[in-house]
Write a protein that holds these residues in place. Structure first.
Motif, PDB file in Angstrom:
ATOM      1  N   LYS A  45       0.919  -1.205  -0.076  1.00 61.50           N
ATOM      2  CA  LYS A  45       0.168  -0.149  -0.182  1.00 61.50           C
ATOM      3  C   LYS A  45       1.004   1.215   0.003  1.00 61.50           C
ATOM      4  CE  LYS A  45      -4.080  -1.769   2.211  1.00 61.50           C
ATOM      5  NZ  LYS A  45      -4.954  -1.772   3.556  1.00 61.50           N
ATOM      6  N   PHE A  46       1.994   1.307   0.579  1.00 58.09           N
ATOM      7  CA  PHE A  46       2.685   2.377   0.865  1.00 58.09           C
ATOM      8  C   PHE A  46       3.455   2.662  -0.592  1.00 58.09           C
ATOM      9  CE2 PHE A  46       6.928   4.412   1.268  1.00 58.09           C
ATOM     10  CZ  PHE A  46       6.873   5.533   2.256  1.00 58.09           C
ATOM     11  N   VAL A  47       4.100   1.644  -1.005  1.00 59.35           N
ATOM     12  CA  VAL A  47       4.522   1.778  -2.445  1.00 59.35           C
ATOM     13  C   VAL A  47       3.480   2.345  -3.522  1.00 59.35           C
ATOM     14  CG1 VAL A  47       5.630   0.392  -4.273  1.00 59.35           C
ATOM     15  CG2 VAL A  47       6.545   0.181  -2.130  1.00 59.35           C
ATOM     16  N   SER A  48       2.363   1.689  -3.406  1.00 56.08           N
ATOM     17  CA  SER A  48       1.523   2.143  -4.343  1.00 56.08           C
ATOM     18  C   SER A  48       0.871   3.463  -4.134  1.00 56.08           C
ATOM     19  CB  SER A  48      -0.040   1.250  -4.394  1.00 56.08           C
ATOM     20  OG  SER A  48      -0.667   1.159  -3.081  1.00 56.08           O
ATOM     21  N   LYS A  49       0.966   4.143  -2.919  1.00 53.29           N
ATOM     22  CA  LYS A  49       0.491   5.322  -2.620  1.00 53.29           C
ATOM     23  C   LYS A  49       1.778   6.405  -2.978  1.00 53.29           C
ATOM     24  CE  LYS A  49      -1.954   6.730   0.966  1.00 53.29           C
ATOM     25  NZ  LYS A  49      -2.156   6.929   2.287  1.00 53.29           N
ATOM     26  N   HIS A  50       2.961   5.809  -2.554  1.00 55.76           N
ATOM     27  CA  HIS A  50       4.113   6.810  -2.825  1.00 55.76           C
ATOM     28  C   HIS A  50       4.911   6.565  -3.764  1.00 55.76           C
ATOM     29  CE1 HIS A  50       2.691   8.847   0.934  1.00 55.76           C
ATOM     30  NE2 HIS A  50       2.772   7.478   1.531  1.00 55.76           N
ATOM     31  N   GLY A  51       4.885   5.485  -4.535  1.00 55.01           N
ATOM     32  CA  GLY A  51       5.984   5.075  -5.780  1.00 55.01           C
ATOM     33  C   GLY A  51       6.163   6.051  -6.696  1.00 55.01           C
ATOM     34  N   SER A  52       4.832   6.593  -7.227  1.00 53.97           N
ATOM     35  CA  SER A  52       4.986   7.403  -8.517  1.00 53.97           C
ATOM     36  C   SER A  52       5.683   8.644  -7.831  1.00 53.97           C
ATOM     37  CB  SER A  52       3.544   7.688  -8.905  1.00 53.97           C
ATOM     38  OG  SER A  52       2.820   8.254  -8.052  1.00 53.97           O
ATOM     39  N   SER A  53       5.325   9.268  -6.875  1.00 51.07           N
ATOM     40  CA  SER A  53       5.903  10.446  -6.213  1.00 51.07           C
ATOM     41  C   SER A  53       7.434  10.494  -6.052  1.00 51.07           C
ATOM     42  CB  SER A  53       5.478  11.253  -5.218  1.00 51.07           C
ATOM     43  OG  SER A  53       5.641  10.185  -4.119  1.00 51.07           O
ATOM     44  N   TYR A  54       7.871   9.232  -5.554  1.00 47.86           N
ATOM     45  CA  TYR A  54       9.273   8.849  -5.695  1.00 47.86           C
ATOM     46  C   TYR A  54       9.893   8.771  -6.950  1.00 47.86           C
ATOM     47  CZ  TYR A  54      13.548   6.473  -4.542  1.00 47.86           C
ATOM     48  OH  TYR A  54      14.734   6.090  -4.552  1.00 47.86           O
ATOM     49  N   PHE A  55       9.236   7.955  -7.721  1.00 46.31           N
ATOM     50  CA  PHE A  55       9.969   8.104  -9.136  1.00 46.31           C
ATOM     51  C   PHE A  55      10.041   9.301  -9.691  1.00 46.31           C
ATOM     52  CE2 PHE A  55       9.113   7.303 -13.648  1.00 46.31           C
ATOM     53  CZ  PHE A  55      10.140   6.419 -13.989  1.00 46.31           C
ATOM     54  N   LYS A  56       9.127  10.302  -9.552  1.00 48.36           N
ATOM     55  CA  LYS A  56       9.239  11.587 -10.306  1.00 48.36           C
ATOM     56  C   LYS A  56      10.392  12.381  -9.857  1.00 48.36           C
ATOM     57  CE  LYS A  56       4.337  11.824 -11.500  1.00 48.36           C
ATOM     58  NZ  LYS A  56       3.133  12.341 -11.320  1.00 48.36           N
ATOM     59  N   GLU A  57      10.428  12.194  -8.331  1.00 44.60           N
ATOM     60  CA  GLU A  57      11.526  13.038  -7.773  1.00 44.60           C
ATOM     61  C   GLU A  57      12.819  12.720  -7.926  1.00 44.60           C
ATOM     62  OE1 GLU A  57      12.944  13.185  -3.046  1.00 44.60           O
ATOM     63  OE2 GLU A  57      10.813  13.118  -3.265  1.00 44.60           O
ATOM     64  N   LEU A  58      13.050  11.123  -8.206  1.00 43.23           N
ATOM     65  CA  LEU A  58      14.469  10.575  -8.516  1.00 43.23           C
ATOM     66  C   LEU A  58      14.516  10.973 -10.109  1.00 43.23           C
ATOM     67  CD1 LEU A  58      16.449   8.588  -7.705  1.00 43.23           C
ATOM     68  CD2 LEU A  58      15.148   6.882  -8.733  1.00 43.23           C
ATOM     69  N   LEU A  59      13.729  11.097 -10.826  1.00 41.36           N
ATOM     70  CA  LEU A  59      13.844  11.485 -12.155  1.00 41.36           C
ATOM     71  C   LEU A  59      14.289  13.135 -12.263  1.00 41.36           C
ATOM     72  CD1 LEU A  59      11.513   9.525 -14.508  1.00 41.36           C
ATOM     73  CD2 LEU A  59      13.973   9.231 -14.375  1.00 41.36           C
ATOM     74  N   GLU A  60      13.451  13.774 -11.533  1.00 41.72           N
ATOM     75  CA  GLU A  60      13.879  15.348 -11.458  1.00 41.72           C
ATOM     76  C   GLU A  60      15.298  15.419 -10.946  1.00 41.72           C
ATOM     77  OE1 GLU A  60      13.512  19.222 -12.262  1.00 41.72           O
ATOM     78  OE2 GLU A  60      12.010  17.658 -12.643  1.00 41.72           O
ATOM     79  N   LYS A  61      15.533  14.558  -9.949  1.00 43.31           N
ATOM     80  CA  LYS A  61      17.177  14.841  -9.381  1.00 43.31           C
ATOM     81  C   LYS A  61      18.166  14.593 -10.132  1.00 43.31           C
ATOM     82  CE  LYS A  61      16.555  13.231  -4.793  1.00 43.31           C
ATOM     83  NZ  LYS A  61      17.098  12.429  -3.854  1.00 43.31           N
ATOM     84  N   ASN A  62      17.888  13.611 -11.232  1.00 49.76           N
ATOM     85  CA  ASN A  62      18.916  12.889 -11.756  1.00 49.76           C
ATOM     86  C   ASN A  62      18.572  13.444 -13.359  1.00 49.76           C
ATOM     87  OD1 ASN A  62      20.298  11.535  -9.771  1.00 49.76           O
ATOM     88  ND2 ASN A  62      18.593  10.556  -9.693  1.00 49.76           N
ATOM     89  N   LYS A  63      17.894  14.350 -13.924  1.00 50.60           N
ATOM     90  CA  LYS A  63      17.310  14.875 -15.183  1.00 50.60           C
ATOM     91  C   LYS A  63      18.893  15.148 -16.211  1.00 50.60           C
ATOM     92  CE  LYS A  63      16.441  19.611 -14.212  1.00 50.60           C
ATOM     93  NZ  LYS A  63      15.146  20.617 -14.264  1.00 50.60           N
TER      94      LYS A  63
END
Length: 122
Positions: free
Chosen positions: A17-35
């Motif tokens: 449940k935690f991954v499904s709720k926060h996974g996409s925001s973590y993914f977007k943040e990770l891509l933004e940091k390493n763009k």
């Protein structure tokens, strides 16, 4: 044992449940940091170019790594010539290194057999 299984299942459900709720925001943040590492546009040609660059860069590094290997081998030969001056710490390090090499060999053999524990290692 059954209570442990139920507890483990509930923890897995919570994690899911935690991954499904926060996974996409973590993914977007990770891509933004390493763009700065992302190639735009992501085309097949660009991927092929990057893979060729990586391959030939690794290929070009072989002479340097070979030279470092021979230097290391020469230092081991010097240690072996002067083995009467070797300290207990140096002998212990060498023994641990040999044990580590043997363990990696055993792990490689087990992985090569598909992670089955059969044969002469058991």
């Amino acid at each position: 044992m059954a209570s442990k299984l139920v507890q483990l299942q509930s923890k897995a459900v919570q994690a899911s449940k935690f991954v499904s709720k926060h996974g996409s925001s973590y993914f977007k943040e990770l891509l933004e940091k390493n763009k700065q590492y992302v190639q735009d546009p992501p085309t097949i040609e660009k991927c092929n170019l990057l893979s060729k660059q990586l391959f030939y860069t690794r290929l070009a590094s072989i002479p340097g790594r070979t030279e470092a290997f021979w230097k290391e081998l020469d230092s081991v030969k010097q240690l072996w010539k002067n083995k009467q001056d070797m300290k207990v710490e140096d002998a212990g390090i060498a023994a641990l290194f040999g044990l580590e090499c043997f363990c990696w060999f055993c792990v490689g053999e087990i992985a090569g057999r598909g992670f089955t524990f059969t044969g002469y290692y058991v």
